[in-house]
Design a protein around this motif. Structure first.
Motif, PDB file in Angstrom:
ATOM      1  N   LYS A   1     -11.757   6.004   6.792  1.00  0.00           N
ATOM      2  CA  LYS A   1     -12.100   6.024   5.381  1.00  0.00           C
ATOM      3  C   LYS A   1     -11.841   4.667   4.757  1.00  0.00           C
ATOM      4  O   LYS A   1     -12.616   4.168   3.948  1.00  0.00           O
ATOM      5  N   LYS A   2     -10.734   4.063   5.171  1.00  0.00           N
ATOM      6  CA  LYS A   2     -10.398   2.746   4.636  1.00  0.00           C
ATOM      7  C   LYS A   2     -11.500   1.751   4.976  1.00  0.00           C
ATOM      8  O   LYS A   2     -11.981   1.022   4.119  1.00  0.00           O
ATOM      9  N   MET A   3     -11.888   1.737   6.239  1.00  0.00           N
ATOM     10  CA  MET A   3     -12.909   0.792   6.671  1.00  0.00           C
ATOM     11  C   MET A   3     -14.239   1.085   5.993  1.00  0.00           C
ATOM     12  O   MET A   3     -14.908   0.205   5.478  1.00  0.00           O
ATOM     13  N   GLY A   4     -14.589   2.371   6.004  1.00  0.00           N
ATOM     14  CA  GLY A   4     -15.920   2.713   5.516  1.00  0.00           C
ATOM     15  C   GLY A   4     -16.075   2.563   4.015  1.00  0.00           C
ATOM     16  O   GLY A   4     -17.129   2.191   3.524  1.00  0.00           O
ATOM     17  N   LEU A   5     -14.999   2.875   3.242  1.00  0.00           N
ATOM     18  CA  LEU A   5     -15.144   2.887   1.794  1.00  0.00           C
ATOM     19  C   LEU A   5     -14.680   1.600   1.124  1.00  0.00           C
ATOM     20  O   LEU A   5     -15.160   1.246   0.059  1.00  0.00           O
TER      21      LEU A   5
ATOM     22  N   ALA B   1      -5.640   0.041   0.133  1.00  0.00           N
ATOM     23  CA  ALA B   1      -6.281   1.220   0.732  1.00  0.00           C
ATOM     24  C   ALA B   1      -5.264   2.067   1.474  1.00  0.00           C
ATOM     25  O   ALA B   1      -5.282   3.296   1.399  1.00  0.00           O
ATOM     26  N   ASP B   2      -4.367   1.392   2.200  1.00  0.00           N
ATOM     27  CA  ASP B   2      -3.329   2.142   2.921  1.00  0.00           C
ATOM     28  C   ASP B   2      -2.453   2.904   1.955  1.00  0.00           C
ATOM     29  O   ASP B   2      -2.145   4.081   2.157  1.00  0.00           O
ATOM     30  N   SER B   3      -2.066   2.234   0.878  1.00  0.00           N
ATOM     31  CA  SER B   3      -1.131   2.897  -0.032  1.00  0.00           C
ATOM     32  C   SER B   3      -1.795   4.041  -0.779  1.00  0.00           C
ATOM     33  O   SER B   3      -1.119   4.886  -1.349  1.00  0.00           O
ATOM     34  N   LEU B   4      -3.132   4.066  -0.776  1.00  0.00           N
ATOM     35  CA  LEU B   4      -3.817   5.206  -1.368  1.00  0.00           C
ATOM     36  C   LEU B   4      -3.911   6.363  -0.393  1.00  0.00           C
ATOM     37  O   LEU B   4      -4.441   7.424  -0.724  1.00  0.00           O
ATOM     38  N   GLY B   5      -3.414   6.152   0.811  1.00  0.00           N
ATOM     39  CA  GLY B   5      -3.399   7.242   1.778  1.00  0.00           C
ATOM     40  C   GLY B   5      -4.693   7.414   2.548  1.00  0.00           C
ATOM     41  O   GLY B   5      -4.928   8.456   3.148  1.00  0.00           O
TER      42      GLY B   5
ATOM     43  N   THR C   1      -5.473  -9.532   2.393  1.00  0.00           N
ATOM     44  CA  THR C   1      -4.691  -8.432   2.944  1.00  0.00           C
ATOM     45  C   THR C   1      -4.368  -7.400   1.877  1.00  0.00           C
ATOM     46  O   THR C   1      -4.138  -6.231   2.166  1.00  0.00           O
ATOM     47  N   GLY C   2      -4.361  -7.845   0.633  1.00  0.00           N
ATOM     48  CA  GLY C   2      -4.082  -6.918  -0.455  1.00  0.00           C
ATOM     49  C   GLY C   2      -5.015  -5.718  -0.479  1.00  0.00           C
ATOM     50  O   GLY C   2      -4.619  -4.613  -0.835  1.00  0.00           O
ATOM     51  N   GLN C   3      -6.271  -5.950  -0.061  1.00  0.00           N
ATOM     52  CA  GLN C   3      -7.220  -4.845  -0.037  1.00  0.00           C
ATOM     53  C   GLN C   3      -6.815  -3.805   1.002  1.00  0.00           C
ATOM     54  O   GLN C   3      -6.862  -2.596   0.745  1.00  0.00           O
ATOM     55  N   TYR C   4      -6.448  -4.297   2.203  1.00  0.00           N
ATOM     56  CA  TYR C   4      -6.000  -3.375   3.248  1.00  0.00           C
ATOM     57  C   TYR C   4      -4.785  -2.592   2.754  1.00  0.00           C
ATOM     58  O   TYR C   4      -4.676  -1.376   2.938  1.00  0.00           O
ATOM     59  N   GLU C   5      -3.875  -3.336   2.127  1.00  0.00           N
ATOM     60  CA  GLU C   5      -2.638  -2.690   1.685  1.00  0.00           C
ATOM     61  C   GLU C   5      -2.905  -1.656   0.612  1.00  0.00           C
ATOM     62  O   GLU C   5      -2.335  -0.562   0.619  1.00  0.00           O
TER      63      GLU C   5
END
Lengths: 358, 394, 248
Positions: free
Chosen positions: A268-272, A259-263, A253-257
């Motif tokens: 974009k989150k999913m794709g990159l 990416a989210d915190s990078l805005g 989950t850290g990865q999702y978090e």
């Protein structure tokens, strides 16, 4: 209190190594083991020599049908019908077109692995289907070859490739949909995936073959091959969705978090960030899924398309060549086995490579 | 959490609020699907009308008018399509059960064989798995049917065993058991034997708990399960006979014929599915860390107890889910019977009946519903089993 | 010294993995009640040596006698020997599908045929000794590493072994849990049980061991009392080793 001098290393005692010792440990370590070894040798004795005799030593490799004297496989039948097996009913003078498509494929694969440029790679992936379609089907000045002339190995490869390429993005969409926080999107995805995975492929092919044309206005001609491709693609997409879902769940989950915190926005989150990692983890299972798809393409013979397996029955309806079904089946079996086995070895190699990379 | 002051909360546009967006997307999705469905259904009803196809399930009570090669219940041409559905369903279950049993046995043996310390056995099992896994199942079915079984001799020259079992290109002919009324006693004896074994195992466990003494439960159970029905069978004067087939003219009369379609399907499905089961068994046993066995042996436990109490409980947790999945795959693959004409659900209902009646939508949906029910039931069963088997952790 | 007094006798033991000479002429005698610590760099063969003592590892040359029993290849003999030797593993190896209590009574009930009630009493007694009786109904994965290792020790004790072998018992533990396990091991030592322990914990060795043995490259290089061993290393290799570990 004691100290000791450094000792020399010695060779292991002779009776603990070497082929005799190995045989004792691995073949004859107990009474049961010895019996099993002997039984296995017996099994091999009664199956291998007759098989090899039939396939190689007693086989007929050349000459005409009338000259056959040997008892073994009559491979001249395969030689005679080779083009049917490989190209189906494709016009012989146009063989250069699918052959060219194959050459381009090989070149593309080599190029894809050598060149790291994303733009070039994207071009390769996107242009390949277009070029192949033009070559095989016709258009742009090339003579049109209708799909009912496509058959044999050519058809098998086309169906498998289209199935693989088309199902991939659809499967990813449904995998993302299943993970979605939006209940309606998630429900739709779950229903789709569980429905498709719960029914046999043949019923889906029947559905796309018979029912699909009913869904569209009368007069809209639905190419038989297209119907099969739709059925296979929708089928495979559900399985890919589950494989990718496994990969998505393996991402911390850290990865999702992060990416989210990078805005980053959702796509974009999913794709990159997420999908590249999820896909990488899932590669062995994705390749496994493709191997299954390749094997499943044989089902199109049930709805009247002539893949390489259908060619066995077809070639045996030639009245001048009756009774060669065994050779036909063995030939097709070997082709499938070689291709599937190679793909599974490739999948294992990738899996090991990615395991060591981590 | 303090509620923010209304005056200091920034105002967000309606469409930028993520919650609203979610709702909008979902509404869009529903609308798209709704429109698409409307489009499809509209055309569908149009086309159906134009082609003169009836709708509804009335056809299930109309006469089928065709024969079926093999049926577990009484059937003839005057029976309805509804009965065709039942016959097909029963045949699907029949071939699936046979396939599952055979595949489990083969898969278990091959999976354990893969782990054998005997190099020859281990390698041969690997060859088995690698060979049959990489050949499409349909090809295997056709091969068995068109090459192996078709090359069997004609009934007059059947391969025979003990003059009562015959193998030819019309199938496998075995003696037909004719059960008399007294046989019910044997069945009751068997049921009682099962109950007895359950009580016996409880008693043996209690005895071991109290005195530490071991009881040869396995062999005694086998003895009871096999012995008591057998004893009752002989005591009640053998209330069953075998009708042995006899060659009359060109074919056999009497006995029980297992048609080659069923044989080919059963063999192919078992051999193919067994490869996956073997790999699951192997993976499960290998998943148990080596240290578990070492610790158990270091405690002085003997091999049979180590397997029963330490290795198998852990291995089974890993083995069972994929194996149940494979059972489901086998049942789905039985639909390939269409290619050789074995009269299971897809062949006769989605095949012959569909051709007669023309109502593809109802028929195919009914067929799919059967398989879906199977899948969902098995899924729920799996979830239940998994929840019960969970190894408790933090 | 009559041979009856030795609990463990290893004579000229040599082991090969294929052509790799793993143990070279190991000669080691352990008296009843002695506490031995074996240390050395990784790959030196120390774990392999103690794993030979309960035949988790086989050896090609030499012989090993535990008490009066010679370790042969006979399965029954091996099982008998293992009833007298307890082993504690680096990774605990508790049975995750059984509760703590069930872990402990498994062997007594199935090897010695002890009735269940009695086995439970013994188990609770030992769980109490390692100060973990309140966790009896929990499952291994619900306990911390230190707790699991203490359970593992109690599991061995339920069989009343004469010898306890420890294979790097604290190497897989978080630092704050090492102490609780070493405490239990010290108490065991005080009770007079024969112990052979492979460990890097030098504090423990100094406090508890009668003899410390240094192994390197498959052979025993030096053995001595703890005092002499740490303060007065004789061989160069031991000097180098001590420098490396005491540098921390």
């Amino acid at each position: 209190m004691a100290t000791f001098e450094r000792l020399e290393t010695r060779q292991a005692p002779a009776n603990t190594k070497g082929p005799i010792h190995w045989a004792k440990e691995n073949l004859f370590s107990s009474v049961l083991s010895s019996i099993l070894t002997l039984f296995s040798l017996y099994l091999m004795y009664i199956t291998l020599p007759p098989l090899l005799d039939w396939m190689i030593f007693d086989a007929t490799w050349s000459g005409t049908k009338e000259e056959i004297v040997n008892e073994g496989a009559r491979w001249i039948f395969i030689a005679e019908k080779f083009n049917l097996f490989v190209y189906g009913f494709y016009p012989e003078e146009l063989y250069w077109r699918p052959n060219l498509a194959l050459v381009i494929f090989v070149v593309y694969v080599i190029g894809f692995r050598r060149i790291d440029n994303t733009k070039v790679r994207a071009f390769i992936i996107l242009s390949f289907p277009v070029i192949t379609y033009l070559l095989v089907a016709g258009g742009f000045g090339l003579e049109h070859v209708p799909t009912d002339k496509w058959g044999g190995l050519l058809l098998t490869i086309i169906v498998a490739s289209v199935g693989i390429i088309a199902s991939f993005p659809i499967g990813i969409i449904f995998a993302l949909g299943r993970q979605s926080h939006m209940p309606i999107i998630r429900t739709i995805s779950v229903i789709y995936i569980e429905f498709i995975r719960g029914v046999p492929l043949i019923t889906l092919l029947f559905m796309s073959s018979v029912i699909l044309p009913l869904f569209f206005p009368e007069g809209m001609e639905f190419d038989k091959l297209l119907r099969a491709l739709i059925g296979i693609t929708l089928f495979q997409a559900a399985y890919i969705a589950e494989v990718v879902r496994g990969g998505l769940q393996a991402i911390p989950t850290g990865q999702y978090e992060a990416a989210d915190s990078l805005g980053l926005t959702y796509w974009k989150k999913m794709g990159l960030v997420i999908l590249p990692q999820a896909l990488k983890i899932s590669i062995p299972n994705i390749v496994g899924s493709f191997i299954s798809l390749f094997k499943d393409t044989t089902l199109i013979l049930i709805i009247g398309l002539f893949d390489i397996l259908a060619m066995v029955t077809l070639t045996n309806s030639d009245t001048s060549w009756l009774g060669f079904e065994t050779e036909g089946y063995v030939f097709v079996t070997m082709i499938y086995w070689v291709i599937c086995f190679s793909m599974s070895k490739y999948a294992k190699a990738i899996a090991t490579k990615y395991n060591t990379e981590r | 959490m303090k509620k923010q002051n209304k005056s200091s909360a920034p105002s967000v546009a309606f469409y930028n609020n993520p919650e609203n967006r979610a709702i909008i997307y979902q509404i869009l999705a529903l609308v798209t699907i709704g429109l698409f469905t409307y489009f499809i259904l509209d055309n569908m009803f149009d086309n159906i009308e134009k082609r003169g196809i009836t709708t509804g399930f009335g056809f299930l009570s109309s006469e089928a008018g065709f024969g079926i090669l093999q049926s577990l219940i009484d059937y003839d041409e005057s029976d309805t399509h509804g009965k065709v559905f039942i016959v097909g369903l029963l045949n699907t279950i029949l071939v699936s059960v046979i396939g599952i049993v055979m595949a489990s046995i083969i898969g278990l043996l091959v999976g354990i064989g893969r782990l054998s310390s005997n190099w020859m056995v281990s390698k041969l099992c690997m060859v088995y798995v690698e060979t049959f896994r990489n050949i499409p199942i349909l090809l295997q079915i056709l091969f068995w049917y068109n090459v192996v079984l078709a090359s069997l001799p004609s009934p007059k020259q059947s391969i025979s065993f003990f003059d009562s079992v015959f193998f030819n290109n019309r199938g496998l002919i075995i003696p037909k058991p004719l059960l008399e009324s007294g046989f019910i006693g044997v069945i009751i004896a068997f049921i009682l034997a099962i109950v007895a074994v359950i009580y016996l195992s409880n008693w043996a466990k209690k005895r071991h708990d109290e005195t530490g003494e071991e009881f040869p439960l396995f062999w005694v159970s086998i003895g009871v399960l096999v012995g008591s029905p057998l004893i009752i069978f002989f005591l009640s004067g053998m209330p069953a006979t075998l009708e042995i087939a006899a060659l009359k003219g060109f074919n056999f009369k009497g006995g029980l014929t297992i048609i080659p379609e069923l044989l080919a399907l059963a063999f192919a499905l078992s051999i193919y599915t067994a490869t996956y089961i073997a790999e699951a068994v192997r993976a499960g046993i290998e998943a148990v860390p080596k240290g578990q066995k070492e610790a158990a042996f270091a405690l002085g436990l003997k091999e049979s107890i180590v397997l029963k109490k330490v290795v198998l409980p852990q291995a089974l947790r890993v083995i069972i889910p994929p194996v149940i999945n494979q059972y489901l795959n086998l049942a789905k693959n039985s639909s390939l019977a269409t290619a050789i004409g074995y009269p299971e659900l897809v062949t006769i209902f989605s095949g012959t009946s569909l051709n007669q009646v023309g109502q593809a939508i109802e028929i195919i949906l009914m067929t799919m519903a059967v398989y879906l029910t199977m899948s969902i039931t098995i899924s729920m069963l799996m979830n239940y089993i998994n929840a019960r088997m969970q190894i408790k952790g933090r | 010294m009559s041979e009856q007094e030795y609990m463990i006798q290893m004579k000229d033991v040599n082991k090969w993995y294929g052509d790799f000479h793993v143990l070279k002429d190991i000669n080691l005698n352990v008296k009843k009640g002695e506490r031995i610590v074996i240390c050395g760099p990784s790959g030196s063969g120390k774990s392999t040596t103690i794993r030979c003592m309960n035949r988790l590892e086989a050896f090609q040359e030499g012989n090993i006698t535990i008490g009066k029993l010679e370790l042969t290849e006979d399965v029954k003999r091996i099982q008998e020997v293992r009833r007298h030797v307890g082993m504690v593993f680096q990774h605990f190896n508790l049975f995750p599908h059984l509760s703590i209590l069930e872990n402990l009574i498994l062997s007594p009930t199935w090897v010695r045929g002890t009735p269940r009630k009695e086995a439970i009493k013994t188990a609770m007694h030992f769980l109490d000794r390692v100060k973990i009786a309140d966790q009896a109904d929990k499952y291994p994965n619900q306990l911390s590493g230190g707790q699991q290792q203490r359970v593992a020790i109690a599991r061995c004790l339920c069989m009343n072994p004469e010898i306890m072998l420890f294979d790097e018992p604290t190497s897989a533990l978080d630092p704050e849990m090492i102490g609780e396990v070493l405490d239990v091991m010290s108490e065991l030592a005080d009770d007079g049980i024969t112990m052979v322990c492979v460990t890097h914990e030098m504090g423990f060795a100094k406090k508890v061991a009668d003899r410390v043995i240094f192994m390197d490259a498959g052979q025993i290089v030096e053995e001595n009392t703890p005092h002499e061993f740490f303060d007065n290393p004789q061989s160069d290799r031991l000097k180098m080793f001590l420098e490396q570990i005491l540098d921390h």
